[in-house]
Design a protein around this motif. Structure first.
Motif, PDB file in Angstrom:
ATOM      1  N   ALA A 172      -0.891   0.074  -2.754  1.00 35.28           N
ATOM      2  CA  ALA A 172      -2.324  -0.118  -2.987  1.00 35.28           C
ATOM      3  C   ALA A 172      -3.128   0.970  -2.274  1.00 35.28           C
ATOM      4  CB  ALA A 172      -2.752  -1.495  -2.490  1.00 35.28           C
ATOM      5  N   PRO A 173      -4.288   1.353  -2.839  1.00 33.70           N
ATOM      6  CA  PRO A 173      -5.106   2.413  -2.234  1.00 33.70           C
ATOM      7  C   PRO A 173      -5.500   2.136  -0.788  1.00 33.70           C
ATOM      8  CG  PRO A 173      -5.851   1.955  -4.465  1.00 33.70           C
ATOM      9  CD  PRO A 173      -4.832   0.900  -4.131  1.00 33.70           C
ATOM     10  N   ASP A 174      -5.679   0.872  -0.423  1.00 33.37           N
ATOM     11  CA  ASP A 174      -6.124   0.543   0.929  1.00 33.37           C
ATOM     12  C   ASP A 174      -4.978   0.350   1.919  1.00 33.37           C
ATOM     13  OD1 ASP A 174      -8.763   0.642   0.138  1.00 33.37           O
ATOM     14  OD2 ASP A 174      -8.842  -1.497  -0.374  1.00 33.37           O
ATOM     15  N   ILE A 191      -2.127  13.126  10.013  1.00 33.71           N
ATOM     16  CA  ILE A 191      -2.800  13.102   8.712  1.00 33.71           C
ATOM     17  C   ILE A 191      -2.982  11.650   8.294  1.00 33.71           C
ATOM     18  CG2 ILE A 191      -2.645  13.788   6.299  1.00 33.71           C
ATOM     19  CD1 ILE A 191      -1.061  16.214   7.133  1.00 33.71           C
ATOM     20  N   PRO A 192      -4.198  11.113   8.429  1.00 37.14           N
ATOM     21  CA  PRO A 192      -4.453   9.734   8.013  1.00 37.14           C
ATOM     22  C   PRO A 192      -4.720   9.649   6.510  1.00 37.14           C
ATOM     23  CG  PRO A 192      -6.407  10.652   9.044  1.00 37.14           C
ATOM     24  CD  PRO A 192      -5.365  11.722   9.095  1.00 37.14           C
ATOM     25  N   LEU A 193      -3.936   8.825   5.819  1.00 39.72           N
ATOM     26  CA  LEU A 193      -4.066   8.672   4.367  1.00 39.72           C
ATOM     27  C   LEU A 193      -4.340   7.222   3.989  1.00 39.72           C
ATOM     28  CD1 LEU A 193      -1.093  10.986   3.309  1.00 39.72           C
ATOM     29  CD2 LEU A 193      -3.528  11.521   3.169  1.00 39.72           C
ATOM     30  N   SER A 194      -4.875   6.449   4.930  1.00 38.04           N
ATOM     31  CA  SER A 194      -5.082   5.027   4.681  1.00 38.04           C
ATOM     32  C   SER A 194      -6.170   4.759   3.654  1.00 38.04           C
ATOM     33  CB  SER A 194      -5.426   4.310   5.994  1.00 38.04           C
ATOM     34  OG  SER A 194      -4.354   4.421   6.901  1.00 38.04           O
ATOM     35  N   ARG A 195      -7.097   5.666   3.492  1.00 44.78           N
ATOM     36  CA  ARG A 195      -8.200   5.449   2.552  1.00 44.78           C
ATOM     37  C   ARG A 195      -8.077   6.311   1.311  1.00 44.78           C
ATOM     38  NH1 ARG A 195     -13.640   4.638   6.310  1.00 44.78           N
ATOM     39  NH2 ARG A 195     -12.808   2.899   7.562  1.00 44.78           N
ATOM     40  N   THR A 196      -6.879   6.714   1.006  1.00 44.00           N
ATOM     41  CA  THR A 196      -6.643   7.518  -0.192  1.00 44.00           C
ATOM     42  C   THR A 196      -5.692   6.781  -1.119  1.00 44.00           C
ATOM     43  OG1 THR A 196      -4.738   8.667   0.755  1.00 44.00           O
ATOM     44  CG2 THR A 196      -6.908   9.641   1.144  1.00 44.00           C
ATOM     45  N   ALA A 197      -5.851   7.007  -2.410  1.00 41.53           N
ATOM     46  CA  ALA A 197      -4.964   6.393  -3.395  1.00 41.53           C
ATOM     47  C   ALA A 197      -3.718   7.257  -3.564  1.00 41.53           C
ATOM     48  CB  ALA A 197      -5.705   6.235  -4.719  1.00 41.53           C
ATOM     49  N   THR A 198      -2.835   6.796  -4.425  1.00 46.41           N
ATOM     50  CA  THR A 198      -1.656   7.588  -4.785  1.00 46.41           C
ATOM     51  C   THR A 198      -2.087   8.975  -5.224  1.00 46.41           C
ATOM     52  OG1 THR A 198      -0.403   5.675  -5.470  1.00 46.41           O
ATOM     53  CG2 THR A 198       0.233   7.771  -6.438  1.00 46.41           C
ATOM     54  N   GLY A 199      -1.368   9.993  -4.811  1.00 49.27           N
ATOM     55  CA  GLY A 199      -1.769  11.325  -5.212  1.00 49.27           C
ATOM     56  C   GLY A 199      -0.959  12.423  -4.597  1.00 49.27           C
ATOM     57  N   ALA A 210       7.674  29.207   6.363  1.00 52.75           N
ATOM     58  CA  ALA A 210       9.092  29.146   6.030  1.00 52.75           C
ATOM     59  C   ALA A 210       9.603  27.720   6.041  1.00 52.75           C
ATOM     60  CB  ALA A 210       9.895  29.991   7.018  1.00 52.75           C
ATOM     61  N   GLN A 211       8.956  26.851   6.845  1.00 49.93           N
ATOM     62  CA  GLN A 211       9.514  25.520   7.044  1.00 49.93           C
ATOM     63  C   GLN A 211       8.410  24.489   7.250  1.00 49.93           C
ATOM     64  OE1 GLN A 211      11.228  23.653  10.831  1.00 49.93           O
ATOM     65  NE2 GLN A 211      12.956  24.782   9.984  1.00 49.93           N
ATOM     66  N   LEU A 212       8.670  23.275   6.759  1.00 49.12           N
ATOM     67  CA  LEU A 212       7.764  22.150   6.965  1.00 49.12           C
ATOM     68  C   LEU A 212       8.566  20.963   7.476  1.00 49.12           C
ATOM     69  CD1 LEU A 212       4.796  20.819   5.074  1.00 49.12           C
ATOM     70  CD2 LEU A 212       6.800  19.327   5.122  1.00 49.12           C
ATOM     71  N   ARG A 213       7.955  20.244   8.428  1.00 41.17           N
ATOM     72  CA  ARG A 213       8.550  19.010   8.937  1.00 41.17           C
ATOM     73  C   ARG A 213       7.522  17.896   8.806  1.00 41.17           C
ATOM     74  NH1 ARG A 213      12.935  17.895  12.428  1.00 41.17           N
ATOM     75  NH2 ARG A 213      13.265  20.146  12.541  1.00 41.17           N
ATOM     76  N   LEU A 214       7.951  16.746   8.278  1.00 42.27           N
ATOM     77  CA  LEU A 214       7.066  15.598   8.063  1.00 42.27           C
ATOM     78  C   LEU A 214       7.658  14.388   8.766  1.00 42.27           C
ATOM     79  CD1 LEU A 214       5.362  14.502   4.773  1.00 42.27           C
ATOM     80  CD2 LEU A 214       6.808  12.865   5.993  1.00 42.27           C
ATOM     81  N   ARG A 215       6.774  13.589   9.412  1.00 46.22           N
ATOM     82  CA  ARG A 215       7.207  12.388  10.112  1.00 46.22           C
ATOM     83  C   ARG A 215       6.294  11.233   9.740  1.00 46.22           C
ATOM     84  NH1 ARG A 215       5.736  10.374  15.076  1.00 46.22           N
ATOM     85  NH2 ARG A 215       4.647  12.306  15.594  1.00 46.22           N
ATOM     86  N   LEU A 216       6.885  10.092   9.456  1.00 48.08           N
ATOM     87  CA  LEU A 216       6.121   8.874   9.191  1.00 48.08           C
ATOM     88  C   LEU A 216       5.751   8.235  10.525  1.00 48.08           C
ATOM     89  CD1 LEU A 216       5.011   6.691   7.271  1.00 48.08           C
ATOM     90  CD2 LEU A 216       7.294   5.642   7.306  1.00 48.08           C
ATOM     91  N   VAL A 217       4.452   8.160  10.796  1.00 49.60           N
ATOM     92  CA  VAL A 217       3.983   7.546  12.034  1.00 49.60           C
ATOM     93  C   VAL A 217       3.809   6.042  11.841  1.00 49.60           C
ATOM     94  CG1 VAL A 217       2.133   7.514  13.768  1.00 49.60           C
ATOM     95  CG2 VAL A 217       2.850   9.685  12.736  1.00 49.60           C
ATOM     96  N   SER A 218       3.141   5.642  10.755  1.00 47.31           N
ATOM     97  CA  SER A 218       2.983   4.217  10.469  1.00 47.31           C
ATOM     98  C   SER A 218       2.679   4.039   8.989  1.00 47.31           C
ATOM     99  CB  SER A 218       1.859   3.604  11.315  1.00 47.31           C
ATOM    100  OG  SER A 218       0.598   4.156  10.964  1.00 47.31           O
ATOM    101  N   GLY A 219       2.936   2.823   8.495  1.00 48.05           N
ATOM    102  CA  GLY A 219       2.683   2.515   7.093  1.00 48.05           C
ATOM    103  C   GLY A 219       3.930   2.633   6.243  1.00 48.05           C
ATOM    104  N   HIS A 220       3.714   2.664   4.949  1.00 45.31           N
ATOM    105  CA  HIS A 220       4.802   2.771   3.974  1.00 45.31           C
ATOM    106  C   HIS A 220       4.459   3.890   3.012  1.00 45.31           C
ATOM    107  CE1 HIS A 220       6.762   1.913   0.084  1.00 45.31           C
ATOM    108  NE2 HIS A 220       7.777   1.517   0.836  1.00 45.31           N
ATOM    109  N   VAL A 221       5.435   4.759   2.729  1.00 42.30           N
ATOM    110  CA  VAL A 221       5.203   5.876   1.816  1.00 42.30           C
ATOM    111  C   VAL A 221       6.405   6.057   0.910  1.00 42.30           C
ATOM    112  CG1 VAL A 221       6.139   7.659   3.361  1.00 42.30           C
ATOM    113  CG2 VAL A 221       4.404   8.283   1.657  1.00 42.30           C
TER     114      VAL A 221
END
Length: 404
Positions: A172-174, A191-199, A210-221
C-alpha cells in the motif's frame, strides 16, 4: 525528493542509531569496493512513478528470455560473435532482481544479497493477477538489515553508471519503508519512502559510479529490477532475462505497470521447452494452449519486435539401460513442432535447436564427443556445446546492428 532532505535533529539521530543497530542483523554481502572511489562525491535521489523508468537507449536492442540454457550467456555470446558483435560492445538496460538465484549469470562484475531476501518466480506464480516485471523475478524482505550490492564494472573494468532506476513496490502507498543506500563505499544516505507509492527509486551519483549498496532499514520492500544508464552509450542493448528452471508461462504474469517505457526491443528471443517437456504428464494440447496465451501476452507488451522462438535441444535419458532412450527426444520434437506452428500465428520465426544440432540422439553423441558438448545429465550442454549452438543460431538468425 532529493538527497538534501532535512529531518528534525532528534528524528535524524534516532534513525541513524536504528541504522547502526540493524547493520549487523543480517550476514554481510561482500562485494569488493573499487579502489578509485571518488571520496565525498555522493548522490542525489528521487522517488518517481513506475512510468518514469525508461531503459537506456541504443541503436539496436536485443531481449532474450528462456531457461538455464541461455541464462549462462555462452549461447548468446557466441551468437553475438557469429554476428560480428563483440561482447564488450553491448550493455544491459534491465538487470533482474535475481541476486540469490543459483546459476543465474547477471551482467555484473559482482553481486550479492544477504540471506533474508526471498525470491519469487513468475513461472511458479498462481492465479490470474500479474505481479512481475519483464525480469520474471522479484526479491523481497521485511527483515531489517538485509543488504544487497551491485558492481557494474562489466563487461569492461572502466564501465560506470551515471543513473540507476530501482523498480520496487511496497504494498500500500502508506506502508512504512526506509532504505539506506551508498555508492562506491561512501557514507550511507537514508531514503524514506513511506509516503510514496509503488514506483522507481532513482539514484543519480554526482560522479559515475562503479558500485551500489542498498540496505533495508525498516518496512517491507519488493524489488523488481535495476535499470542502469551508463556513462558511455553502447552499440547495442542486450538484456538476457532467462531464469533457470523457467517455463514460457511466466510471460502471462508480467504486470504492465512494471513494464519500463519505450524504447522497445528490436529483436526478442524466447528460448523455452526443456522444462515443460520434463513433466511426467506432458500434455501437448495443454502446452500449445499455454504457449498461445504466453505469446499473446508477449505481443501485447512488445507488438513490433522481431520475434524468434528457440526450441529445446535434444535430451537423452540417463541410466545404463533406459526403457525408452528416445523419450525426451520425441517430446522435444513435438514441442518444437508446436512452437513453429503457434509462433507463426504471432509473427515469430523459429529456430529448431534440436534439428540444427543433429536431431534425435544428439545428446548422447555430444556427451561422448571430445571435448564433450553435452553434460552427463544429457540435458544441459557444456560451455563448448552452447558456443557451437550459438554460432549455428547466428547462421540462421544473424543480429544486424545499424552501421555507424
Amino acid at each position: 525528493m532529493s538527497a538534501g532532505i532535512h529531518l528534525p535533529p532528534l528524528l535524524a539521530a534516532l534513525l541513524a542509531a536504528a541504522s547502526l543497530r540493524v547493520a549487523h542483523a543480517a550476514p554481510d554481502c561482500p562485494v569488493p569496493l573499487p579502489t578509485e572511489a571518488a571520496a565525498g562525491a555522493g548522490f542525489a535521489w528521487q522517488a518517481l512513478p513506475a512510468t518514469a523508468a525508461v531503459p537506456a537507449a541504443a541503436p539496436y536492442r536485443i531481449g532474450v528470455w528462456g531457461d538455464s540454457l541461455t541464462s549462462a550467456r555462452n549461447f548468446v555470446d557466441a551468437a553475438l560473435q557469429g554476428s560480428g558483435i563483440e561482447r564488450t560492445a553491448v550493455l544491459p538496460s534491465f538487470i533482474q532482481a535475481g541476486l540469490r538465484v543459483p546459476g543465474l549469470a547477471l551482467p555484473l562484475k559482482a553481486a550479492c544479497a544477504s540471506v533474508g531476501w526471498h525470491t519469487a518466480y513468475a513461472y511458479r506464480a498462481k492465479g490470474d493477477t500479474p505481479a512481475f516485471s519483464p525480469g520474471l523475478l522479484s526479491m523481497e524482505s521485511s527483515s531489517p538489515g538485509q543488504t544487497l550490492a551491485l558492481d557494474f564494472r562489466f563487461p569492461r573494468p572502466d564501465t560506470r553508471v551515471r543513473q540507476l532506476d530501482i523498480l520496487y513496490d511496497k504494498g500500500a502507498p502508506d506502508d512504512s519503508l526506509l532504505l539506506a543506500v551508498a555508492v562506491d563505499g561512501q557514507e550511507e544516505q537514508l531514503i524514506p519512502l513511506s509516503r510514496t507509492a509503488t514506483g522507481v527509486l532513482r539514484i543519480a551519483p554526482r560522479v559515475p559510479m562503479a558500485q551500489l549498496r542498498l540496505r533495508l532499514v525498516s518496512g517491507h520492500v519488493r524489488l523488481h529490477g535495476f535499470l542502469p544508464h551508463y556513462e558511455g552509450a553502447p552499440r547495442a542493448v542486450l538484456d538476457i532475462l532467462s531464469v533457470p528452471g523457467a517455463q514460457v508461462r511466466g510471460w502471462q504474469h508480467i504486470d504492465a505497470r512494471l513494464l519500463p517505457g519505450a524504447p522497445a526491443y528490436d529483436v526478442l528471443i524466447l528460448q523455452y521447452g526443456t522444462n515443460e517437456g520434463a513433466s511426467p504428464a506432458f500434455d501437448p494440447v495443454a502446452y500449445a494452449g499455454s504457449l498461445r496465451a504466453s505469446l499473446a501476452r508477449m505481443r501485447q507488451l512488445q507488438p513490433h519486435a522481431r520475434c524468434i522462438l528457440v526450441g529445446p535441444p535434444d535430451r537423452g535419458v540417463t541410466g545404463a539401460r533406459p526403457a525408452d532412450p528416445m523419450k525426451y527426444s520425441a517430446i522435444h520434437r513435438r514441442i518444437a513442432s508446436t512452437q513453429k506452428q503457434v509462433g507463426a500465428q504471432f509473427g515469430c520465426a523459429f529456430w529448431d535447436w534440436q534439428g540444427a544440432t543433429g536431431g534425435a540422439g544428439t545428446a548422447l553423441r555430444w556427451a561422448r564427443a571430445n571435448p564433450p558438448l553435452m553434460q552427463p545429465d544429457l540435458t544441459h550442454l557444456t560451455a563448448q556445446g552452447y558456443e557451437v549452438s550459438g554460432r549455428l543460431f547466428a547462421r540462421s538468425h544473424r543480429f544486424n546492428l545499424p552501421q555507424h
